[in-house]
Structure formats: structure tokens, C-alpha cells
Design a protein around this motif. Sequence first.
Motif, PDB file in Angstrom:
ATOM      1  N   ALA A  33     -95.600  19.956  15.787  1.00  0.00           N
ATOM      2  CA  ALA A  33     -94.634  19.731  14.550  1.00  0.00           C
ATOM      3  C   ALA A  33     -95.071  18.798  13.734  1.00  0.00           C
ATOM      4  O   ALA A  33     -94.822  18.965  12.337  1.00  0.00           O
ATOM      5  N   THR A  34     -95.605  17.785  13.970  1.00  0.00           N
ATOM      6  CA  THR A  34     -96.192  16.581  13.175  1.00  0.00           C
ATOM      7  C   THR A  34     -97.230  17.089  11.913  1.00  0.00           C
ATOM      8  O   THR A  34     -97.392  16.595  11.151  1.00  0.00           O
ATOM      9  N   ASP A  41    -100.698  19.199  20.959  1.00  0.00           N
ATOM     10  CA  ASP A  41    -102.099  18.199  20.822  1.00  0.00           C
ATOM     11  C   ASP A  41    -102.040  17.072  21.589  1.00  0.00           C
ATOM     12  O   ASP A  41    -103.185  16.252  21.987  1.00  0.00           O
ATOM     13  N   ALA A  60     -96.503  24.873  19.029  1.00  0.00           N
ATOM     14  CA  ALA A  60     -96.534  24.201  18.069  1.00  0.00           C
ATOM     15  C   ALA A  60     -97.007  22.731  18.025  1.00  0.00           C
ATOM     16  O   ALA A  60     -97.164  21.995  19.097  1.00  0.00           O
ATOM     17  N   PRO A  77     -84.267  18.727  24.412  1.00  0.00           N
ATOM     18  CA  PRO A  77     -83.913  17.514  24.790  1.00  0.00           C
ATOM     19  C   PRO A  77     -84.508  16.375  23.924  1.00  0.00           C
ATOM     20  O   PRO A  77     -84.969  16.712  22.717  1.00  0.00           O
ATOM     21  N   GLY A  78     -84.178  15.079  24.055  1.00  0.00           N
ATOM     22  CA  GLY A  78     -84.455  13.901  23.149  1.00  0.00           C
ATOM     23  C   GLY A  78     -85.881  13.803  23.010  1.00  0.00           C
ATOM     24  O   GLY A  78     -86.688  13.871  23.600  1.00  0.00           O
ATOM     25  N   GLY A 125     -89.051  16.833  19.145  1.00  0.00           N
ATOM     26  CA  GLY A 125     -89.564  17.255  17.787  1.00  0.00           C
ATOM     27  C   GLY A 125     -88.723  18.010  16.974  1.00  0.00           C
ATOM     28  O   GLY A 125     -89.174  18.754  16.006  1.00  0.00           O
ATOM     29  N   THR A 166     -86.331  17.270  14.724  1.00  0.00           N
ATOM     30  CA  THR A 166     -86.270  16.554  13.611  1.00  0.00           C
ATOM     31  C   THR A 166     -87.685  16.700  12.781  1.00  0.00           C
ATOM     32  O   THR A 166     -87.475  16.962  11.618  1.00  0.00           O
ATOM     33  N   THR A 167     -88.625  16.521  13.632  1.00  0.00           N
ATOM     34  CA  THR A 167     -90.098  16.855  12.945  1.00  0.00           C
ATOM     35  C   THR A 167     -90.217  18.136  12.430  1.00  0.00           C
ATOM     36  O   THR A 167     -90.742  18.474  11.370  1.00  0.00           O
ATOM     37  N   ASN A 215     -93.748  22.793  21.924  1.00  0.00           N
ATOM     38  CA  ASN A 215     -94.358  21.628  20.771  1.00  0.00           C
ATOM     39  C   ASN A 215     -95.046  20.671  21.689  1.00  0.00           C
ATOM     40  O   ASN A 215     -95.215  20.620  22.686  1.00  0.00           O
TER      41      ASN A 215
HETATM   42  N1  LIG Z   1     -98.031  13.970  19.295  1.00  0.00           N
HETATM   43  C1  LIG Z   1     -97.155  14.695  18.718  1.00  0.00           C
HETATM   44  N2  LIG Z   1     -95.871  14.110  18.273  1.00  0.00           N
HETATM   45  C2  LIG Z   1     -95.086  14.676  17.797  1.00  0.00           C
HETATM   46  C3  LIG Z   1     -94.948  16.070  17.754  1.00  0.00           C
HETATM   47  N3  LIG Z   1     -93.742  16.391  17.448  1.00  0.00           N
HETATM   48  C4  LIG Z   1     -92.877  15.508  17.200  1.00  0.00           C
HETATM   49  N4  LIG Z   1     -93.734  14.316  17.557  1.00  0.00           N
HETATM   50  C5  LIG Z   1     -93.244  13.088  17.698  1.00  0.00           C
HETATM   51  O1  LIG Z   1     -92.400  12.513  18.553  1.00  0.00           O
HETATM   52  C6  LIG Z   1     -91.219  11.802  18.163  1.00  0.00           C
HETATM   53  C7  LIG Z   1     -89.788  12.227  18.252  1.00  0.00           C
HETATM   54  O2  LIG Z   1     -89.913  13.375  17.454  1.00  0.00           O
HETATM   55  P1  LIG Z   1     -88.252  13.890  16.689  1.00  0.00           P
HETATM   56  O3  LIG Z   1     -88.800  14.758  15.545  1.00  0.00           O
HETATM   57  O4  LIG Z   1     -87.669  12.819  16.244  1.00  0.00           O
HETATM   58  O5  LIG Z   1     -87.587  14.303  18.031  1.00  0.00           O
HETATM   59  P2  LIG Z   1     -86.100  14.582  18.264  1.00  0.00           P
HETATM   60  O6  LIG Z   1     -85.328  13.765  18.950  1.00  0.00           O
HETATM   61  O7  LIG Z   1     -86.063  16.032  18.867  1.00  0.00           O
HETATM   62  O8  LIG Z   1     -85.484  15.104  16.791  1.00  0.00           O
HETATM   63  C8  LIG Z   1     -91.460  11.341  17.000  1.00  0.00           C
HETATM   64  O9  LIG Z   1     -92.479  10.132  17.043  1.00  0.00           O
HETATM   65  C9  LIG Z   1     -92.371  12.305  16.280  1.00  0.00           C
HETATM   66  O10 LIG Z   1     -93.438  12.070  15.511  1.00  0.00           O
HETATM   67  C10 LIG Z   1     -96.115  16.875  18.190  1.00  0.00           C
HETATM   68  O11 LIG Z   1     -96.086  18.124  17.940  1.00  0.00           O
HETATM   69  N5  LIG Z   1     -97.057  16.142  18.333  1.00  0.00           N
END
Ligand SMILES: Nc1nc2c(ncn2[C@@H]2O[C@H](COP(=O)(O)OP(=O)(O)O)[C@@H](O)[C@H]2O)c(=O)[nH]1
Length: 194
Positions: free
Chosen positions: A170-171, A144, A168, A20-21, A24, A26-27, A141
Motif C-alpha cells: 500500500a505504501t 515488501d 499489495a 487489524p491495527g 495499512g 489508512t495507507t 498487504n
Molecule cells: N512496508 C510496508 N509498510 C506499510 C505498508 N502498508 C502500510 N505500511 C505502514 O504500516 C503502518 C500502518 O499503516 P496504516 O495505514 O496507518 O495502518 P491502519 O492502522 O490499518 O490504518 C504505517 O507506518 C505504514 O506506512 C506496506 O505495504 N509495506
Amino acid sequence: MTFINYANKEINCKIVYYGPGLCGKTTNLQYIYSKTPPDARNKMISLATETDRTLYFDFLPLDLGSIRGFTTRFHLYTVPGQVFYDASRKLILKGVDGVVFVADSQEVRMEANVESIRNLEENLREHGFDLATIPYALQFNKRDLQDVVPVDEMYRMLNFKREPTFEAVATTGVGVLDTLKAVAKQILIELRKR
Ligand SMILES: Nc1nc2c(ncn2[C@@H]2O[C@H](COP(=O)(O)OP(=O)(O)O)[C@@H](O)[C@H]2O)c(=O)[nH]1
Ligand SMILES: [Mg+2]
């Protein structure tokens, strides 16, 4: 798909990160990219839509060995998560060899996770693939954060076929490479059968 390039003796595999949107995806890709030596990867490409991005890059993992003298190159893709981008999500699954489903562990996102897995199943089927047999890993994901659903509960809710499952963050990269390796390993097993 598994495109085989006989000229440079490379097997090309496609792995799609689904979910879903904002879960994480992309991260995950950014972390993998940052951990891949520059000489083993190509540029990261971002296909921008108005509010979301599809990321793509390919690389040669150094530690996976070769198959009958061929090296394997992995092509990693993310899909746009928002509901209204279903057409592009479908398109990205064309020729997929393996899928990572990134679930958002936050309580408020459980419904979105469930809906996205259903959408994955449906879109795979339209390309003639089956979630029951395709190489697949599940990632929980954002472990934390506060208000996350317990892992065993998420597993009950989201697991499809007792696929390999990873917690996970991912950050910071926790669990990211383990998830990737789990799906890569399944793809290589499939390739070696041929
Ligand atoms: N706290 C936290 N934030 C995360 C984690 N993974 C991703 N994020 C944050 O969630 C937001 C969306 O992540 P993104 O990778 O762009 O999501 P996508 O839409 O699935 O590509 C960003 O602000 C990331 O920094 C995680 O494991 N922990
Ligand atoms: Mg994204």
C-alpha cells in the motif's frame, strides 16, 4: 444503504476498509485519494480518537460509467483497528455496500488477521449483513516486508468465499486500485440487478 440522490442523479455507495491495527487501511485510502483528480473528490476527513484515526472521503470514479443515467459516488471509510474500538467499528459498518479486508502479511500478525475477520463477520451480522453475500475483496498487504506468510497459505487461512484476492504494497500503491475496483465492480453488479 446505497443512498440515491435524485436531484443530482448520483448513487452513493459506502465501502469500508476493515482489518487489524496497522495493517495499512489508512495507507490504502491515502493512495486512492492521491490518485483521484481533485475535481472528482471531496476533502479527506479524519475523525480522530486518542490513538487511532478513522479516515473518510468520497469521490466519483471517472471510469465506472453510469447506471440508467445516474453516476456512482463512492464513500470510502477506514475503521480503527485496535480491539477496544469495537463500538466505532460496528458503527462504521452501518449501511455498508462493500468491504475490503486488508490483511497484514507478516507472520506475527496472522492471529490478528483471523481475529479481525471474525469480528467483521460478527459486526456485519449485527447490522443484518452477511459476509457470505456482501461485495467483498481480500488484500494481502505489506508484501515488501521480510517474514511474510506465503500467499497460498494466507489464502487458505483467510479466504471466506473465494473472494477476489490481491497482493499489495500500500505504501507504493501496488495492488491498491485493483482491490478497490474488485469490490466496486461487485457493488455495481448488485445495483444493476435492482
Ligand atoms: N512496508 C510496508 N509498510 C506499510 C505498508 N502498508 C502500510 N505500511 C505502514 O504500516 C503502518 C500502518 O499503516 P496504516 O495505514 O496507518 O495502518 P491502519 O492502522 O490499518 O490504518 C504505517 O507506518 C505504514 O506506512 C506496506 O505495504 N509495506
Ligand atoms: Mg488507520
